[in-house]
Design a protein around this motif. Structure first.
Motif, PDB file in Angstrom:
ATOM      1  N   ALA A   1       0.821  -1.209   0.000  1.00  0.00           N
ATOM      2  CA  ALA A   1       0.000   0.000   0.000  1.00  0.00           C
ATOM      3  C   ALA A   1       0.856   1.261   0.000  1.00  0.00           C
ATOM      4  N   THR A   2       0.296   2.321  -0.575  1.00  0.00           N
ATOM      5  CA  THR A   2       0.815   3.664  -0.351  1.00  0.00           C
ATOM      6  C   THR A   2       0.044   4.223   0.838  1.00  0.00           C
ATOM      7  N   VAL A   3       0.770   4.544   1.908  1.00  0.00           N
ATOM      8  CA  VAL A   3       0.118   4.883   3.171  1.00  0.00           C
ATOM      9  C   VAL A   3       0.300   6.367   3.503  1.00  0.00           C
ATOM     10  N   ALA A   4      -0.818   7.035   3.764  1.00  0.00           N
ATOM     11  CA  ALA A   4      -0.805   8.381   4.322  1.00  0.00           C
ATOM     12  C   ALA A   4      -0.852   8.236   5.838  1.00  0.00           C
ATOM     13  N   ILE A   5       0.235   8.607   6.481  1.00  0.00           N
ATOM     14  CA  ILE A   5       0.339   8.456   7.929  1.00  0.00           C
ATOM     15  C   ILE A   5      -0.105   9.774   8.555  1.00  0.00           C
ATOM     16  N   ALA A   6      -1.309   9.768   9.107  1.00  0.00           N
ATOM     17  CA  ALA A   6      -1.939  10.975   9.623  1.00  0.00           C
ATOM     18  C   ALA A   6      -1.824  11.004  11.140  1.00  0.00           C
ATOM     19  N   ASP A   7      -1.358  12.128  11.662  1.00  0.00           N
ATOM     20  CA  ASP A   7      -1.161  12.221  13.111  1.00  0.00           C
ATOM     21  C   ASP A   7      -1.134  13.690  13.517  1.00  0.00           C
ATOM     22  N   LYS A   8      -1.452  13.941  14.771  1.00  0.00           N
ATOM     23  CA  LYS A   8      -1.389  15.323  15.259  1.00  0.00           C
ATOM     24  C   LYS A   8       0.043  15.832  15.283  1.00  0.00           C
ATOM     25  N   SER A   9       1.018  14.916  15.353  1.00  0.00           N
ATOM     26  CA  SER A   9       2.430  15.276  15.266  1.00  0.00           C
ATOM     27  C   SER A   9       2.922  14.990  13.855  1.00  0.00           C
TER      28      SER A   9
ATOM     29  N   ALA B   1       5.164   6.094   1.222  1.00  0.00           N
ATOM     30  CA  ALA B   1       4.398   6.593   2.375  1.00  0.00           C
ATOM     31  C   ALA B   1       4.695   8.073   2.600  1.00  0.00           C
ATOM     32  N   PHE B   2       3.694   8.796   3.083  1.00  0.00           N
ATOM     33  CA  PHE B   2       3.890  10.218   3.353  1.00  0.00           C
ATOM     34  C   PHE B   2       3.091  10.622   4.581  1.00  0.00           C
ATOM     35  N   ALA B   3       3.485  11.738   5.176  1.00  0.00           N
ATOM     36  CA  ALA B   3       2.893  12.194   6.437  1.00  0.00           C
ATOM     37  C   ALA B   3       1.886  13.306   6.198  1.00  0.00           C
ATOM     38  N   ILE B   4       0.854  13.327   7.025  1.00  0.00           N
ATOM     39  CA  ILE B   4      -0.119  14.417   7.054  1.00  0.00           C
ATOM     40  C   ILE B   4      -0.363  14.786   8.514  1.00  0.00           C
ATOM     41  N   GLU B   5      -0.185  16.050   8.832  1.00  0.00           N
ATOM     42  CA  GLU B   5      -0.513  16.522  10.180  1.00  0.00           C
ATOM     43  C   GLU B   5      -2.001  16.853  10.229  1.00  0.00           C
ATOM     44  N   VAL B   6      -2.703  16.267  11.187  1.00  0.00           N
ATOM     45  CA  VAL B   6      -4.154  16.449  11.231  1.00  0.00           C
ATOM     46  C   VAL B   6      -4.650  16.361  12.671  1.00  0.00           C
ATOM     47  N   ASP B   7      -5.651  17.155  12.970  1.00  0.00           N
ATOM     48  CA  ASP B   7      -6.385  17.060  14.237  1.00  0.00           C
ATOM     49  C   ASP B   7      -7.751  16.469  13.899  1.00  0.00           C
TER      50      ASP B   7
END
Length: 250
Positions: free
Chosen positions: A30-38, A53-59
């Motif tokens: 999978a291509t994973v979007a790693i979503a986290d408040k940090s 894989a890539f990061a997304i900052e999210v609340d």
């Protein structure tokens, strides 16, 4: 490669069960979007996961932030196949001890975050002919535990919402399931142990709740998420998959 070419989002993906799921999903194609408040912590997991894989900052407690997350993933990747609503936390206290603001903040993450994620993901999944949603519930949705009233209430709501959405969207070929972990050796408990003068005793007490007499590992829960995300679970929707070391069998 059970998730080959799938586009996945994992909220709370920077630590614990979310990190384990992100790594296993990437390993399975999978291509994973790693979503986290940090965002920084999510970025480190994205580097570890690889495979795009890539990061997304999210609340996740904020509707507009979750909507932005879904749009960002679809614009970048062209589709969304799997959403893991994993972000959540617990607070101690019975109802008389639980502050109203603390209650509202926990519900905003643990249940509103699931609602927002599904609200904005389902139209994208419907547009491509289906998808899979996995919500992190808990065994406390089935059995009560002491001194965690708000957490128990929130996870009961996640389980009920999972079943309702499964029926609402079965015709869209969107499978909606939940995972119900037992007591997991996660950063939450590790932090609790670090602050306690009776850490060893507390750990033994938590271990004793499971018939297997040990805490679960994040990877053991993530493997269940992988199954629910994959086509191997094609006949499952509205299910609450329990992985608890025998805790609820006693």
């Amino acid at each position: 490669m059970r998730l080959s070419n799938k586009i996945c989002i994992v909220t709370g993906g920077a630590s614990g069960i979310g990190r384990a799921a992100s790594l296993i999903f990437a390993r399975e194609g999978a291509t994973v979007a790693i979503a986290d408040k940090s965002g920084a912590a999510a970025g480190r997991v994205a580097e570890e996961a690889g495979n795009g894989a890539f990061a997304i900052e999210v609340d996740v407690s904020k509707s507009f932030d979750v909507e932005r997350m879904i749009k960002q993933v679809v614009e970048r990747c062209g589709r969304l196949d799997v959403l893991v609503n994993n972000a959540g936390y617990g607070i101690p206290g019975d109802v008389t001890q639980t502050d109203e603001d603390d209650w509202n903040r926990l519900m905003a993450v643990n249940i509103n975050g699931v609602f927002f994620g599904c609200k904005y993901a389902i139209p994208e999944m419907r547009a491509i002919g289906g998808g899979s949603i996995i919500n992190t519930a808990s065994i406390v949705a089935t059995v009560g535990i002491r001194d965690r009233a708000a957490y128990c209430a929130s996870k009961g709501a996640v389980a009920a919402l999972t079943r309702a959405m499964a029926l609402d969207h079965v015709a869209d070929k969107i499978r909606v399931n939940a995972i119900a972990p037992g007591t997991i050796d996660s950063p939450y408990f590790q932090e609790m142990f670090a602050k306690s003068p009776r850490a060893a005793e507390m750990r033994r007490e938590l271990e004793a709740r499971q018939a297997m007499n040990r805490l679960g590992q994040p990877e053991e829960i993530a493997n269940g998420m992988l199954f629910l995300a994959s086509d191997e679970a094609s006949f499952m929707t509205g299910a609450i998959l329990t992985i608890d070391g025998g805790m609820t069998a006693q």
